[in-house]
Design a protein around this motif. Structure first.
Motif, PDB file in Angstrom:
ATOM      1  N   GLY A 107     -20.243 -24.912   7.570  1.00  0.00           N
ATOM      2  CA  GLY A 107     -18.934 -25.474   7.904  1.00  0.00           C
ATOM      3  C   GLY A 107     -18.225 -25.950   6.645  1.00  0.00           C
ATOM      4  O   GLY A 107     -18.840 -26.077   5.583  1.00  0.00           O
ATOM      5  N   LYS A 108     -16.951 -26.214   6.777  1.00  0.00           N
ATOM      6  CA  LYS A 108     -16.184 -26.686   5.626  1.00  0.00           C
ATOM      7  C   LYS A 108     -16.635 -28.081   5.205  1.00  0.00           C
ATOM      8  O   LYS A 108     -17.100 -28.872   6.027  1.00  0.00           O
ATOM      9  N   LEU A 109     -16.472 -28.365   3.932  1.00  0.00           N
ATOM     10  CA  LEU A 109     -16.928 -29.627   3.359  1.00  0.00           C
ATOM     11  C   LEU A 109     -16.487 -30.826   4.192  1.00  0.00           C
ATOM     12  O   LEU A 109     -17.287 -31.699   4.532  1.00  0.00           O
ATOM     13  N   LEU A 110     -15.207 -30.897   4.525  1.00  0.00           N
ATOM     14  CA  LEU A 110     -14.676 -32.074   5.206  1.00  0.00           C
ATOM     15  C   LEU A 110     -14.961 -32.084   6.700  1.00  0.00           C
ATOM     16  O   LEU A 110     -14.665 -33.074   7.377  1.00  0.00           O
ATOM     17  N   ASP A 111     -15.544 -30.992   7.191  1.00  0.00           N
ATOM     18  CA  ASP A 111     -15.908 -30.947   8.606  1.00  0.00           C
ATOM     19  C   ASP A 111     -17.353 -31.356   8.853  1.00  0.00           C
ATOM     20  O   ASP A 111     -17.743 -31.599   9.992  1.00  0.00           O
ATOM     21  N   HIS A 112     -18.145 -31.430   7.794  1.00  0.00           N
ATOM     22  CA  HIS A 112     -19.533 -31.856   7.961  1.00  0.00           C
ATOM     23  C   HIS A 112     -19.577 -33.336   8.337  1.00  0.00           C
ATOM     24  O   HIS A 112     -18.864 -34.165   7.766  1.00  0.00           O
ATOM     25  N   GLU A 114     -21.770 -37.020   9.085  1.00  0.00           N
ATOM     26  CA  GLU A 114     -22.878 -37.759   8.478  1.00  0.00           C
ATOM     27  C   GLU A 114     -24.201 -37.301   9.077  1.00  0.00           C
ATOM     28  O   GLU A 114     -25.221 -37.232   8.373  1.00  0.00           O
ATOM     29  N   GLU A 115     -24.182 -36.954  10.361  1.00  0.00           N
ATOM     30  CA  GLU A 115     -25.394 -36.467  11.020  1.00  0.00           C
ATOM     31  C   GLU A 115     -25.845 -35.132  10.422  1.00  0.00           C
ATOM     32  O   GLU A 115     -27.045 -34.891  10.246  1.00  0.00           O
ATOM     33  N   ASP A 116     -24.872 -34.253  10.112  1.00  0.00           N
ATOM     34  CA  ASP A 116     -25.207 -32.987   9.456  1.00  0.00           C
ATOM     35  C   ASP A 116     -25.895 -33.248   8.124  1.00  0.00           C
ATOM     36  O   ASP A 116     -26.911 -32.636   7.786  1.00  0.00           O
ATOM     37  N   TRP A 117     -25.297 -34.129   7.339  1.00  0.00           N
ATOM     38  CA  TRP A 117     -25.836 -34.479   6.022  1.00  0.00           C
ATOM     39  C   TRP A 117     -27.259 -35.013   6.139  1.00  0.00           C
ATOM     40  O   TRP A 117     -28.162 -34.565   5.432  1.00  0.00           O
ATOM     41  N   ASP A 118     -27.465 -35.981   7.036  1.00  0.00           N
ATOM     42  CA  ASP A 118     -28.775 -36.604   7.177  1.00  0.00           C
ATOM     43  C   ASP A 118     -29.829 -35.590   7.629  1.00  0.00           C
ATOM     44  O   ASP A 118     -30.962 -35.602   7.127  1.00  0.00           O
ATOM     45  N   ARG A 119     -29.472 -34.712   8.551  1.00  0.00           N
ATOM     46  CA  ARG A 119     -30.439 -33.741   9.068  1.00  0.00           C
ATOM     47  C   ARG A 119     -30.908 -32.793   7.963  1.00  0.00           C
ATOM     48  O   ARG A 119     -32.101 -32.526   7.823  1.00  0.00           O
ATOM     49  N   VAL A 120     -29.966 -32.314   7.162  1.00  0.00           N
ATOM     50  CA  VAL A 120     -30.316 -31.374   6.097  1.00  0.00           C
ATOM     51  C   VAL A 120     -31.062 -32.079   4.967  1.00  0.00           C
ATOM     52  O   VAL A 120     -32.090 -31.599   4.487  1.00  0.00           O
ATOM     53  N   MET A 121     -30.553 -33.223   4.533  1.00  0.00           N
ATOM     54  CA  MET A 121     -31.195 -33.938   3.435  1.00  0.00           C
ATOM     55  C   MET A 121     -32.583 -34.451   3.822  1.00  0.00           C
ATOM     56  O   MET A 121     -33.523 -34.386   3.020  1.00  0.00           O
ATOM     57  N   GLU A 157     -28.876 -23.688  -7.923  1.00  0.00           N
ATOM     58  CA  GLU A 157     -28.333 -23.492  -9.268  1.00  0.00           C
ATOM     59  C   GLU A 157     -26.920 -22.907  -9.259  1.00  0.00           C
ATOM     60  O   GLU A 157     -26.222 -22.999 -10.266  1.00  0.00           O
ATOM     61  N   ARG A 158     -26.531 -22.285  -8.167  1.00  0.00           N
ATOM     62  CA  ARG A 158     -25.177 -21.759  -8.024  1.00  0.00           C
ATOM     63  C   ARG A 158     -24.570 -22.330  -6.739  1.00  0.00           C
ATOM     64  O   ARG A 158     -25.244 -23.006  -5.967  1.00  0.00           O
ATOM     65  N   VAL A 159     -23.312 -22.041  -6.498  1.00  0.00           N
ATOM     66  CA  VAL A 159     -22.608 -22.682  -5.383  1.00  0.00           C
ATOM     67  C   VAL A 159     -21.906 -21.649  -4.519  1.00  0.00           C
ATOM     68  O   VAL A 159     -21.368 -20.662  -5.024  1.00  0.00           O
ATOM     69  N   ILE A 160     -21.941 -21.855  -3.203  1.00  0.00           N
ATOM     70  CA  ILE A 160     -21.066 -21.142  -2.273  1.00  0.00           C
ATOM     71  C   ILE A 160     -20.363 -22.183  -1.417  1.00  0.00           C
ATOM     72  O   ILE A 160     -20.818 -23.335  -1.320  1.00  0.00           O
ATOM     73  N   GLY A 161     -19.282 -21.800  -0.815  1.00  0.00           N
ATOM     74  CA  GLY A 161     -18.591 -22.711   0.091  1.00  0.00           C
ATOM     75  C   GLY A 161     -19.200 -22.651   1.482  1.00  0.00           C
ATOM     76  O   GLY A 161     -19.903 -21.702   1.835  1.00  0.00           O
ATOM     77  N   GLY A 162     -18.949 -23.666   2.242  1.00  0.00           N
ATOM     78  CA  GLY A 162     -19.351 -23.664   3.644  1.00  0.00           C
ATOM     79  C   GLY A 162     -20.772 -24.092   3.923  1.00  0.00           C
ATOM     80  O   GLY A 162     -21.250 -23.939   5.045  1.00  0.00           O
ATOM     81  N   ALA A 163     -21.473 -24.636   2.918  1.00  0.00           N
ATOM     82  CA  ALA A 163     -22.852 -25.072   3.144  1.00  0.00           C
ATOM     83  C   ALA A 163     -23.204 -26.229   2.221  1.00  0.00           C
ATOM     84  O   ALA A 163     -24.297 -26.290   1.656  1.00  0.00           O
TER      85      ALA A 163
END
Length: 262
Positions: A107-112, A114-121, A157-163
């Protein structure tokens, strides 16, 4: 003489009399790693949040003549990690850790949220940290050497959008690998990271082979997606004594994707 040299080289990658723990072992890279290490001679402890999902992995390992046991493990929960190691130690001390459990969020950066962040981290970064450090404690207590392999990603090491959470978590896994390698070297515990690129699995096969997925290929110098078997050599290298002088290393398996032009 030449035959003896070949035998010595082959023995470098053998894992007899060793026990390996693979997290997230019910599918994809985790399941493949479990089958691979079992074929190399290791006893394999496979772990997942839902132990029922490991039945197929266990059956396939046993069909290959290997030894395996399933253990329930929630890598985000310290008590679950400690309990899992307690149970595995009743069977055998794992000296090889494949830290594979991971999740993503798109998803887009601003659509993530806090729950998304916590689950992945919690799964990708905290989880790999909890498993690796608990493994190190058990190995040090047993005065035993070991090899910890953290499954990161070229997106560390590299970046893509949406994740965004996924990309940030994998960058953290790479740095935590280096920190752990530094501090655990004196205990003869090696910590390295494997950085897969796009690997075809049952979960992403349909997308990667679709028109949308095929548009990614021109960005990969080899013009091909990796198959799970492409990971075999690097995994065996890092798990076995063949890499006894390696720690803090990151190995990309990506068809040259990391070195493609910007």
């Amino acid at each position: 003489m030449e035959i003896n040299k070949l035998m010595v080289l082959e023995q470098l990658f053998k894992l007899e009399n060793k026990t390996a723990l693979i997290t997230g072992a019910s599918s994809g890279i985790g399941k493949h790693s479990a089958l691979l290490l079992a074929q190399a001679g290791a006893r394999v402890a496979v772990a997942s949040r839902r132990i029922s999902q490991l039945e197929t992995t266990i059956r396939e390992i046993e069909d290959l003549g290997g030894q395996a046991k399933a253990f329930e493990l929630d890598v985000t929960n310290k008590k679950s990690v400690v309990r899992c190691f307690d149970q595995i130690l009743e069977w055998s001390l794992p000296s090889i850790i494949i830290n594979n459990a991971g999740v993503s969020s798109t998803g887009k950066l601003l659509d993530h949220t806090e729950e998304d962040w916590d689950r992945v981290m919690d799964t990708n970064l905290k989880g790999s940290w909890l498993v690796a450090t608990e493994a190190a404690r058990r190995l040090i207590a047993a005065n035993s050497s070991g090899s910890i392999v953290n499954i990161a990603s070229i997106l560390g090491e590299r970046v893509i959008g949406g994740a965004a959470p996924y990309v940030i978590s994998k960058a953290g896994v790479i740095q935590s690998t280096k920190v752990m390698a530094l501090e655990l070297a004196r205990h003869q515990i090696r910590v390295n990271a494997l950085l897969p690129g796009y690997v075809i699995t049952d979960l992403n096969r349909e997308f990667l082979l679709s028109d949308a997925g095929q548009k990614i290929l021109p960005r990969i110098p080899s013009r091909r997606f990796n198959e799970l078997d492409d990971l075999n050599g690097p995994l065996l290298l890092l798990a076995s004594d063949a890499s006894k002088a390696m720690s803090g290393s990151t190995i990309a398996v990506d068809g040259g994707h990391l070195v493609s032009g910007l």
